[in-house]
Design an enzyme around this catalytic site. Structure first.
Site, PDB file in Angstrom:
ATOM      1  N   HIS A  21       0.872  -1.198   0.111  1.00  0.00           N
ATOM      2  CA  HIS A  21      -0.104  -0.068  -0.034  1.00  0.00           C
ATOM      3  C   HIS A  21       0.716   1.167  -0.109  1.00  0.00           C
ATOM      4  CE1 HIS A  21      -3.174  -2.499   2.144  1.00  0.00           C
ATOM      5  NE2 HIS A  21      -3.596  -2.387   0.907  1.00  0.00           N
ATOM      6  N   LYS A  45     -17.075  -5.830   6.135  1.00  0.00           N
ATOM      7  CA  LYS A  45     -15.885  -6.737   6.868  1.00  0.00           C
ATOM      8  C   LYS A  45     -15.890  -6.512   8.167  1.00  0.00           C
ATOM      9  CE  LYS A  45     -12.697  -6.244   2.799  1.00  0.00           C
ATOM     10  NZ  LYS A  45     -11.638  -5.680   2.084  1.00  0.00           N
ATOM     11  N   ARG A  94      -1.971  -6.345  -8.036  1.00  0.00           N
ATOM     12  CA  ARG A  94      -0.969  -7.109  -7.791  1.00  0.00           C
ATOM     13  C   ARG A  94      -0.895  -8.293  -8.879  1.00  0.00           C
ATOM     14  NH1 ARG A  94      -2.822  -9.278  -2.415  1.00  0.00           N
ATOM     15  NH2 ARG A  94      -4.570  -8.997  -3.664  1.00  0.00           N
ATOM     16  N   SER A 132      -3.156  -7.556   2.743  1.00  0.00           N
ATOM     17  CA  SER A 132      -3.428  -7.622   4.164  1.00  0.00           C
ATOM     18  C   SER A 132      -4.048  -8.674   4.812  1.00  0.00           C
ATOM     19  CB  SER A 132      -4.651  -6.387   4.310  1.00  0.00           C
ATOM     20  OG  SER A 132      -4.092  -5.154   3.939  1.00  0.00           O
TER      21      SER A 132
END
Length: 169
Positions: A21, A45, A94, A132
């Site tokens: 990040h 979440k 990514r 994460s």
């Protein structure tokens, strides 16, 4: 002739904020006059860290970047962009899985607010495997995450997992 400031938003839950990040933030900060990191409330979440803790982590890890601000947000990212007068949304990708998802989101965001562009940035190659979710899991199991997050975030992860373990006893 006065030019308006080019503002971009980089949003996420950042639970936790990783070196990947941070790399995307550094790259985006070089492309725009101002970068606003929107830390999502994340109703959908269950986060390890509270919103305030996530904001504090991001602020600590980006404090040396003069044109970066950190703000909480709730709701649609395109509404947040409108409030902040942003011309772009920055998304880190990514891999191809990220790209497929992010391309779909970019198309929907364009329907919602056609004046806001989506900019995809790749983190540096050694950081592309970091997520994460994986950082939380590795840390929870006692693994070393020092090459995935800042020292402050690594310490916060250790404290959070110790607190969870203590509650479980």
């Amino acid at each position: 002739m006065a030019t308006s400031s080019r503002i971009a938003v980089y949003s996420g839950t950042f639970d936790p904020f990783t070196l990947g990040h941070e790399d995307v933030v550094r790259r985006a900060a070089g492309l725009f006059d101002e970068l606003i990191i929107g830390v999502a409330v994340a109703h959908h979440k269950k986060t390890l860290f509270s919103l305030d803790a996530r904001i504090a982590q991001v602020q600590a890890d980006t404090r040396a970047m003069a044109n970066v601000r950190v703000l909480p947000f709730d709701g649609l990212i395109m509404d947040f962009c409108a409030e902040q007068q942003a011309v772009a949304v920055v998304r880190g990708i990514r891999n191809l899985t990220d790209f497929d998802y992010e391309a779909q989101m970019a198309a929907m965001n364009r329907k919602l607010r056609p004046t806001v562009e989506t900019v995809f940035l790749l983190p540096d190659a050694p950081l592309q495997c970091i997520s994460s979710t994986l950082v939380r899991e590795i840390s929870k199991l006692g693994g070393d995450v020092q090459h995935m997050v800042s020292a402050g975030v690594a310490a916060a992860l250790r404290q959070a997992h110790a607190a969870v373990a203590q509650k479980g006893l």
